[in-house]
Design a protein around this motif. Structure first.
Motif, short mmCIF file in Angstrom:
data_model
loop_
_atom_site.label_atom_id
_atom_site.label_comp_id
_atom_site.label_asym_id
_atom_site.label_seq_id
_atom_site.Cartn_x
_atom_site.Cartn_y
_atom_site.Cartn_z
N PRO A 149 13.69 -13.31 12.46
CA PRO A 149 13.27 -14.25 11.41
C PRO A 149 11.81 -14.70 11.53
CG PRO A 149 14.92 -15.24 12.88
CD PRO A 149 14.81 -13.80 13.26
N GLU A 150 11.26 -14.55 12.72
CA GLU A 150 9.86 -14.98 12.89
C GLU A 150 8.89 -13.86 12.57
OE1 GLU A 150 9.90 -16.51 16.85
OE2 GLU A 150 11.23 -18.14 16.19
N GLN A 151 9.40 -12.67 12.41
CA GLN A 151 8.54 -11.50 12.18
C GLN A 151 9.11 -10.67 11.05
OE1 GLN A 151 5.63 -10.27 13.41
NE2 GLN A 151 5.39 -12.26 14.37
N VAL A 152 9.33 -11.28 9.92
CA VAL A 152 9.97 -10.55 8.82
C VAL A 152 9.27 -10.89 7.50
CG1 VAL A 152 11.72 -12.30 8.26
CG2 VAL A 152 12.24 -9.91 7.85
N VAL A 153 9.28 -9.95 6.59
CA VAL A 153 8.86 -10.21 5.21
C VAL A 153 10.05 -9.83 4.34
CG1 VAL A 153 7.33 -9.49 3.34
CG2 VAL A 153 6.41 -9.85 5.63
N ALA A 154 10.43 -10.75 3.45
CA ALA A 154 11.58 -10.48 2.56
C ALA A 154 11.09 -10.36 1.13
CB ALA A 154 12.59 -11.60 2.69
N MET A 155 11.58 -9.35 0.43
CA MET A 155 11.21 -9.14 -0.97
C MET A 155 12.49 -9.16 -1.78
SD MET A 155 8.52 -6.05 -0.33
CE MET A 155 7.78 -5.90 1.31
N VAL A 156 12.55 -10.05 -2.76
CA VAL A 156 13.80 -10.29 -3.46
C VAL A 156 13.59 -10.17 -4.97
CG1 VAL A 156 15.68 -11.96 -3.75
CG2 VAL A 156 14.35 -11.98 -1.64
N CYS A 157 14.47 -9.44 -5.64
CA CYS A 157 14.35 -9.31 -7.08
C CYS A 157 15.73 -9.18 -7.72
CB CYS A 157 13.49 -8.10 -7.45
SG CYS A 157 13.10 -8.04 -9.20
N GLY A 158 15.95 -9.99 -8.75
CA GLY A 158 17.23 -9.96 -9.46
C GLY A 158 17.27 -11.17 -10.37
N PRO A 159 18.46 -11.49 -10.89
CA PRO A 159 18.57 -12.69 -11.71
C PRO A 159 18.10 -13.91 -10.88
CG PRO A 159 20.59 -11.40 -11.83
CD PRO A 159 19.73 -10.76 -10.78
N GLU A 160 17.55 -14.91 -11.57
CA GLU A 160 16.95 -16.03 -10.86
C GLU A 160 17.92 -16.71 -9.89
OE1 GLU A 160 13.55 -17.28 -13.71
OE2 GLU A 160 14.43 -19.13 -12.94
N VAL A 161 19.17 -16.87 -10.32
CA VAL A 161 20.14 -17.55 -9.46
C VAL A 161 20.35 -16.73 -8.18
CG1 VAL A 161 22.48 -18.48 -9.30
CG2 VAL A 161 21.33 -18.43 -11.49
N MET A 162 20.44 -15.44 -8.34
CA MET A 162 20.62 -14.58 -7.16
C MET A 162 19.42 -14.72 -6.22
SD MET A 162 19.10 -11.39 -6.42
CE MET A 162 19.22 -10.44 -4.95
N MET A 163 18.21 -14.76 -6.79
CA MET A 163 17.01 -14.87 -5.94
C MET A 163 16.99 -16.21 -5.21
SD MET A 163 13.90 -12.97 -7.87
CE MET A 163 13.79 -13.91 -9.36
N ARG A 164 17.38 -17.25 -5.93
CA ARG A 164 17.36 -18.59 -5.32
C ARG A 164 18.31 -18.65 -4.12
NH1 ARG A 164 18.58 -21.93 -9.87
NH2 ARG A 164 20.40 -22.93 -8.95
N TYR A 165 19.51 -18.14 -4.31
CA TYR A 165 20.49 -18.22 -3.23
C TYR A 165 20.18 -17.23 -2.10
CZ TYR A 165 23.11 -21.71 -5.67
OH TYR A 165 23.46 -22.89 -6.26
N THR A 166 19.58 -16.11 -2.44
CA THR A 166 19.18 -15.18 -1.38
C THR A 166 18.09 -15.84 -0.54
OG1 THR A 166 19.69 -13.33 -2.83
CG2 THR A 166 18.33 -12.85 -0.91
N ALA A 167 17.15 -16.49 -1.20
CA ALA A 167 16.08 -17.17 -0.47
C ALA A 167 16.67 -18.24 0.45
CB ALA A 167 15.08 -17.77 -1.45
N ARG A 168 17.67 -18.96 -0.05
CA ARG A 168 18.29 -20.00 0.79
C ARG A 168 18.98 -19.40 2.00
NH1 ARG A 168 20.95 -24.04 -3.58
NH2 ARG A 168 19.02 -24.52 -4.67
N GLU A 169 19.65 -18.26 1.79
CA GLU A 169 20.32 -17.60 2.92
C GLU A 169 19.27 -17.17 3.96
OE1 GLU A 169 23.58 -17.27 3.67
OE2 GLU A 169 23.95 -18.52 1.91
N LEU A 170 18.15 -16.67 3.46
CA LEU A 170 17.08 -16.25 4.38
C LEU A 170 16.58 -17.46 5.16
CD1 LEU A 170 15.32 -13.81 1.92
CD2 LEU A 170 16.08 -13.15 4.20
N GLU A 171 16.41 -18.57 4.45
CA GLU A 171 15.96 -19.80 5.14
C GLU A 171 16.98 -20.23 6.20
OE1 GLU A 171 13.17 -22.57 2.54
OE2 GLU A 171 15.09 -22.22 1.55
N LYS A 172 18.26 -20.11 5.84
CA LYS A 172 19.32 -20.48 6.81
C LYS A 172 19.20 -19.64 8.08
CE LYS A 172 23.45 -20.89 4.31
NZ LYS A 172 24.85 -20.69 4.31
N CYS A 173 18.73 -18.40 7.90
CA CYS A 173 18.58 -17.51 9.07
C CYS A 173 17.27 -17.77 9.80
CB CYS A 173 18.61 -16.05 8.63
SG CYS A 173 20.19 -15.55 7.99
#
Ligand SMILES: Cc1cc2nc3c(=O)[nH]c(=O)nc-3n(C[C@H](O)[C@H](O)[C@H](O)COP(=O)(O)OP(=O)(O)OC[C@H]3O[C@@H](n4cnc5c(N)ncnc54)[C@H](O)[C@@H]3O)c2cc1C
Ligand code: FES
Lengths: 157, 278
Positions: free
Chosen positions: B201-225
């Motif tokens: 998690p300290e050395q990662v880049v995440a790229m997310v694309c999809g419906p806005e709700v999906m992106m929001r929750y994916t971003a939150r999951e990434l933050e949780k990690c």
């Protein structure tokens, strides 16, 4: 094969649990189960006398639609828990669970785990907390699922 | 780089090849009618595609940035223009303006782990990035591709996904929301796979694309990690007209999606994403 507390701690669901609690769980009829691809792990309505910590494989939670087709609601994988119907009466499985790929689980006897929790409220609390977390995660995923995200598009501005 | 004379005037391209990917989604390969090279683009950028007599829409480039001779777009037929575009046959001519907008941080991700999370048609703009990463695989750490589609029939670029999955240096998770027992893969929302992907998690880049709700929750999951919000990138969609930051059509609070986006670092848009109407 006998299951030791060390076997249990290796599973993500029990990670970090205290040694004596793991030792108590290891006496709750714990045993390994293997399922071939396509084999049912449990059937809807049957007694939920066990629950499973999935070691590896892929398990589909299914129900039968009106046209008798099996619909998959969700799949579970290694590191996840299968089943919480063993916790509350009437202790019956709510859905079918089928191994989509060869699957190995670590099964625990529901009645013995309930009795162990009754005897040791600390263990009861710890286990309930862990299950609550899984239930919340699944509930959140189910809510997202229910939005059918890829069917409708977000309103355009 | 080809110098463009006027950003408002579309260049003519003819359709060299077009095919149906999934029921309502088509990929087309385009070449300039006058035989020129296509302008250089970066993964995540988009073009304005003009169907003569119908209208113009923004569509991301789904092809490989290193493939200079061909411009590739993947479009879902949802309305007047996209439907007309998908109906065009090989040989037909369309207008192309672009490339426009910001791009995926592929260069910034070098030396780090990468998580690519796509939902539905969101895989189209991310495919360019995955191809770029695969082409220089040794320059990146662990690479995970998480993809969610509505049904098995809606899985975009299925063959390519299988190809990526067959590689030992990519972790590919494909899941669908609805399936019957004939499907041998995962069922459930794509956000669940974030916690399963292997990354630092300290050395990662995440790229997310999809419906806005999906992106929001994916971003939150990434933050949780434990991923910080400036290591997460999302691609936003808004209606567009000029695509060059002049008309205000694509305004998203203080941003113009055409110019400041479509790819944004999550920390820039996080507070806006949670709001219903902006
Ligand atoms: C930067 C950017 C990149 C894009 N990349 C792509 C891409 O690679 N491929 C692609 O297919 N589309 C992409 N889009 C979306 C595409 O621009 C729209 O689908 C298109 O503008 C719709 O125009 P239309 O005239 O066909 O439909 P409209 O007549 O504008 O809309 C018809 C109906 O479709 C709905 N609708 C509009 N847009 C969408 C959408 N994106 N998805 C589902 N329903 C929609 C509307 O709410 C309306 O009900 C992108 C958009 C942006 C801003
Ligand atoms: S489309 Fe005109 S400002 Fe963005």
């Amino acid at each position: 094969m006998d299951v030791s507390p060390t076997d249990l701690v290796g599973h993500g669901f029990l990670k970090g649990m205290a040694g004596e609690q793991l030792a108590a769980l290891a006496t709750c009829g714990a045993g390994y189960r293997s399922y071939a691809e396509g084999e049912f792990i449990c059937r809807e309505g049957a007694n939920a006398d066990e629950f499973h910590l999935i070691e590896h494989g892929l398990v589909a939670l299914e129900t039968t639609a009106a046209d008798r087709r099996s619909l998959v609601m969700v799949t579970l994988e290694g590191g996840e828990v299968l089943g919480w119907s063993w916790m509350f009466p009437p202790y019956r499985w709510y859905f079918d669970a089928r191994a989509v790929a060869a699957t190995r689980t670590l099964a625990l006897n529901g009645a013995l785990v309930r009795a162990a929790c009754q005897n040791d409220p600390q263990l009861g609390y710890e286990l309930t907390r862990r299950i609550a977390r899984v239930v919340i995660e699944r509930l959140q995923a189910t809510r997202l699922h229910a939005l059918d995200l890829y069917n409708t598009h977000p309103p355009r501005k | 780089m080809i110098e463009r004379t006027d950003p408002w005037i579309p260049e003519s391209y003819h359709i060299v090849k077009t095919w149906r990917e999934i029921p309502d989604t088509f990929t087309m390969e385009l070449k300039p009618t006058d035989g020129r090279e296509i302008p250089r683009f970066a993964s995540g950028q988009f073009n304005m595609l003009y169907v003569f007599g119908v209208g113009e829409i923004p569509v991301s480039i789904s092809g490989d940035p290193s493939q200079r001779g061909i411009l590739t777009h993947t479009t879902r037929a949802v309305g007047a223009v996209s439907r007309a575009l998908c109906d065009l046959k090989e040989g037909a001519v369309v207008g192309v303006r672009g490339p426009y907008g910001s791009h995926w941080p592929v260069a910034e991700a070098m030396g780090k782990d990468v998580v690519i999370a796509a939902g539905g048609l969101g895989l189209a703009p991310l495919r360019s990035a995955v191809r770029e990463i695969v082409a220089a695989r040794e320059r990146f750490g662990k690479v995970s591709v998480l993809y969610g589609a509505r049904t098995v029939e809606d899985i975009l670029f299925r063959r390519e996904l299988e190809g990526w999955r067959a590689r030992f240096d990519l972790d590919v998770y494909v899941t669908v929301d609805h399936a019957d027992a004939a499907w041998r893969g995962s069922v459930g929302v794509v956000t669940r796979f974030v916690a399963r992907a292997a990354f630092n998690p300290e050395q990662v880049v995440a790229m997310v694309c999809g419906p806005e709700v999906m992106m929001r929750y994916t971003a939150r999951e990434l933050e949780k990690c434990g991923v910080v919000d400036d290591a997460i990138y999302l691609s936003m969609e808004r209606n567009m007209k000029c695509a060059v930051g002049l008309c205000g059509h694509c305004q998203f609070q203080q941003f113009f999606v055409c110019k400041d986006g479509p790819v944004f670092a999550y920390h820039r848009v996080k507070s806006l994403l949670a709001k219903g109407e902006i």
